[in-house]
Design a protein around this motif. Structure first.
Motif, PDB file in Angstrom:
ATOM      1  N   THR A   1     -23.309  27.521   3.794  1.00  0.00           N
ATOM      2  CA  THR A   1     -24.637  28.070   3.516  1.00  0.00           C
ATOM      3  C   THR A   1     -24.822  29.374   4.299  1.00  0.00           C
ATOM      4  O   THR A   1     -23.859  30.036   4.661  1.00  0.00           O
ATOM      5  CB  THR A   1     -25.772  27.060   3.804  1.00  0.00           C
ATOM      6  OG1 THR A   1     -25.872  26.816   5.204  1.00  0.00           O
ATOM      7  CG2 THR A   1     -25.538  25.754   3.064  1.00  0.00           C
TER       8      THR A   1
ATOM      9  N   LYS B   1     -24.292  29.120  -0.740  1.00  0.00           N
ATOM     10  CA  LYS B   1     -24.142  27.662  -0.719  1.00  0.00           C
ATOM     11  C   LYS B   1     -22.676  27.232  -0.658  1.00  0.00           C
ATOM     12  O   LYS B   1     -22.369  26.051  -0.796  1.00  0.00           O
ATOM     13  CB  LYS B   1     -24.832  27.034  -1.929  1.00  0.00           C
ATOM     14  CG  LYS B   1     -24.275  27.470  -3.282  1.00  0.00           C
ATOM     15  CD  LYS B   1     -25.050  26.838  -4.426  1.00  0.00           C
ATOM     16  CE  LYS B   1     -24.961  25.349  -4.447  1.00  0.00           C
ATOM     17  NZ  LYS B   1     -25.697  24.713  -5.564  1.00  0.00           N
TER      18      LYS B   1
ATOM     19  N   ASP C   1     -19.124  23.227  -3.218  1.00  0.00           N
ATOM     20  CA  ASP C   1     -20.350  23.893  -2.784  1.00  0.00           C
ATOM     21  C   ASP C   1     -21.394  22.879  -2.315  1.00  0.00           C
ATOM     22  O   ASP C   1     -21.475  21.759  -2.849  1.00  0.00           O
ATOM     23  CB  ASP C   1     -20.955  24.714  -3.920  1.00  0.00           C
ATOM     24  CG  ASP C   1     -20.246  26.033  -4.136  1.00  0.00           C
ATOM     25  OD1 ASP C   1     -19.335  26.361  -3.353  1.00  0.00           O
ATOM     26  OD2 ASP C   1     -20.612  26.742  -5.099  1.00  0.00           O
ATOM     27  N   PHE C   2     -22.187  23.287  -1.351  1.00  0.00           N
ATOM     28  CA  PHE C   2     -23.324  22.492  -0.905  1.00  0.00           C
ATOM     29  C   PHE C   2     -24.147  22.024  -2.107  1.00  0.00           C
ATOM     30  O   PHE C   2     -24.360  22.788  -3.060  1.00  0.00           O
ATOM     31  CB  PHE C   2     -24.172  23.339   0.048  1.00  0.00           C
ATOM     32  CG  PHE C   2     -25.508  22.765   0.376  1.00  0.00           C
ATOM     33  CD1 PHE C   2     -25.632  21.515   0.959  1.00  0.00           C
ATOM     34  CD2 PHE C   2     -26.666  23.484   0.106  1.00  0.00           C
ATOM     35  CE1 PHE C   2     -26.880  20.985   1.261  1.00  0.00           C
ATOM     36  CE2 PHE C   2     -27.906  22.974   0.413  1.00  0.00           C
ATOM     37  CZ  PHE C   2     -28.022  21.722   0.983  1.00  0.00           C
TER      38      PHE C   2
ATOM     39  N   ALA D   1     -28.815  27.380  -2.658  1.00  0.00           N
ATOM     40  CA  ALA D   1     -28.366  28.278  -1.601  1.00  0.00           C
ATOM     41  C   ALA D   1     -29.516  28.542  -0.631  1.00  0.00           C
ATOM     42  O   ALA D   1     -30.680  28.639  -1.035  1.00  0.00           O
ATOM     43  CB  ALA D   1     -27.869  29.580  -2.217  1.00  0.00           C
ATOM     44  N   ARG D   2     -29.177  28.698   0.663  1.00  0.00           N
ATOM     45  CA  ARG D   2     -30.220  28.839   1.683  1.00  0.00           C
ATOM     46  C   ARG D   2     -29.631  29.309   2.997  1.00  0.00           C
ATOM     47  O   ARG D   2     -28.406  29.317   3.191  1.00  0.00           O
ATOM     48  CB  ARG D   2     -30.923  27.506   1.912  1.00  0.00           C
ATOM     49  CG  ARG D   2     -30.020  26.463   2.595  1.00  0.00           C
ATOM     50  CD  ARG D   2     -30.610  25.086   2.565  1.00  0.00           C
ATOM     51  NE  ARG D   2     -30.745  24.593   1.208  1.00  0.00           N
ATOM     52  CZ  ARG D   2     -31.430  23.511   0.891  1.00  0.00           C
ATOM     53  NH1 ARG D   2     -32.044  22.802   1.824  1.00  0.00           N
ATOM     54  NH2 ARG D   2     -31.504  23.101  -0.367  1.00  0.00           N
TER      55      ARG D   2
ATOM     56  N   ASP E   1     -35.019  29.584   1.460  1.00  0.00           N
ATOM     57  CA  ASP E   1     -34.445  30.388   0.376  1.00  0.00           C
ATOM     58  C   ASP E   1     -35.516  31.277  -0.259  1.00  0.00           C
ATOM     59  O   ASP E   1     -35.443  31.617  -1.434  1.00  0.00           O
ATOM     60  CB  ASP E   1     -33.810  29.495  -0.691  1.00  0.00           C
ATOM     61  CG  ASP E   1     -34.838  28.711  -1.494  1.00  0.00           C
ATOM     62  OD1 ASP E   1     -36.007  28.589  -1.046  1.00  0.00           O
ATOM     63  OD2 ASP E   1     -34.488  28.235  -2.595  1.00  0.00           O
TER      64      ASP E   1
END
Length: 276
Positions: free
Chosen positions: A67, A76, A93-94, A98-99, A118
């Motif tokens: 992230t 992410k 990916d997380f 995304a953040r 985010d």
């Protein structure tokens, strides 16, 4: 001697306190390398991309990072570092959006990422299982936030403080992965975010960061507080000064705090060790 007698020991620059029966030594924080920690750093392969405000943690013998923000874009992606091969490998990916400014922690063979920012403050919580390389969403934390601290304490993932807009938070939330439920502990003495936190001597230590001092307003802090599971008490001040956005954790029972950002000054590179 009388109970409560305090003496500065000029031999080791520690404070000796007599409790009526025994002498208790309090050495506060010491810079890494002056005690039993290695005095030097060994460079490892760079993370594949530049990044800020990411999360990182370990699961078993491997490190994980993901992230964050890159060039104004929230990310992410999620990566694994294997010290045995000295190689970074991209993983799934997380699972959330995304953040940046999230919390992350490894615990009992799983990884956890949650909260963050985010453009909006987040409250979701996600679990990563490295064996299957998959993410599962868990119960949201009470109160969306970013820039909180996170430690493992009493077999719980403890998330404390943080910010939501101009509101500094003082609540301490405790996540139980076995039941996928959140509880709470006593609130911190002052609301704050971007603090360091570590475990030493079986206690939580949290300090530094941006703090709301009530009628005195907000500002950077070098205060440190100790939580024993019931009560918060003041611990020795952080000797690195008033800063925010640290790197912190625990190694071999010691608290480790480093990096950080003072107000209007360059980024320091020193690290400190706390011996409870």
């Amino acid at each position: 001697p009388v109970a409560g007698l305090i003496i500065l020991n000029t031999d080791d620059q520690c404070i000796d306190i007599f409790d009526g029966t025994n002498w208790i030594k309090n050495c506060g924080m010491k810079i890494t390398g002056t005690d039993t920690m290695p005095a030097s750093w060994t460079q490892k392969p760079n993370f594949p991309f530049t990044r800020e405000d990411a999360v990182s943690f370990s699961i078993s013998s491997k490190g994980y990072m993901g992230t964050g923000e890159q060039g104004g874009t929230y990310k992410k992606d999620f990566w694994e570092y294997d010290p045995a091969t000295n190689v970074w490998t991209q993983k799934a990916d997380f699972g959330g959006v995304a953040r940046a400014d999230a919390i992350g922690m490894g615990f009992n063979g799983y990884g956890y990422i949650g909260t963050g920012f985010d453009g909006q403050y987040k409250s979701d919580m996600w679990e990563y299982f490295p064996v299957t390389n998959t993410w599962s969403q868990k119960t949201n934390i009470v109160g969306a936030r970013a820039d909180a601290f996170c430690v493992v304490f009493a077999n719980l993932i403890v998330v404390g403080g943080g910010a939501n807009g101009f509101n500094y938070l003082d609540d301490i939330r405790a996540y139980n992965p076995l039941t996928d439920t959140w509880g709470s502990f006593a609130t911190m003495p002052n609301p704050g975010h971007s603090m360091f936190a570590f475990i030493a001597g079986g206690n939580i230590y949290a300090g530094g960061g941006w703090v709301d001092f009530g009628i005195w307003g907000t500002g950077l802090s070098d205060f440190v507080f100790r939580f024993d599971g019931t009560t918060w008490t003041q611990a020795p001040f952080f000797p690195g000064g008033e800063m925010h956005s640290f790197v912190s954790g625990s190694i071999n029972g010691y608290g480790i705090v480093g990096a950080g950002k003072p107000l209007g000054a360059s980024y320091p590179t020193n690290f400190w060790k706390y011996d409870d």
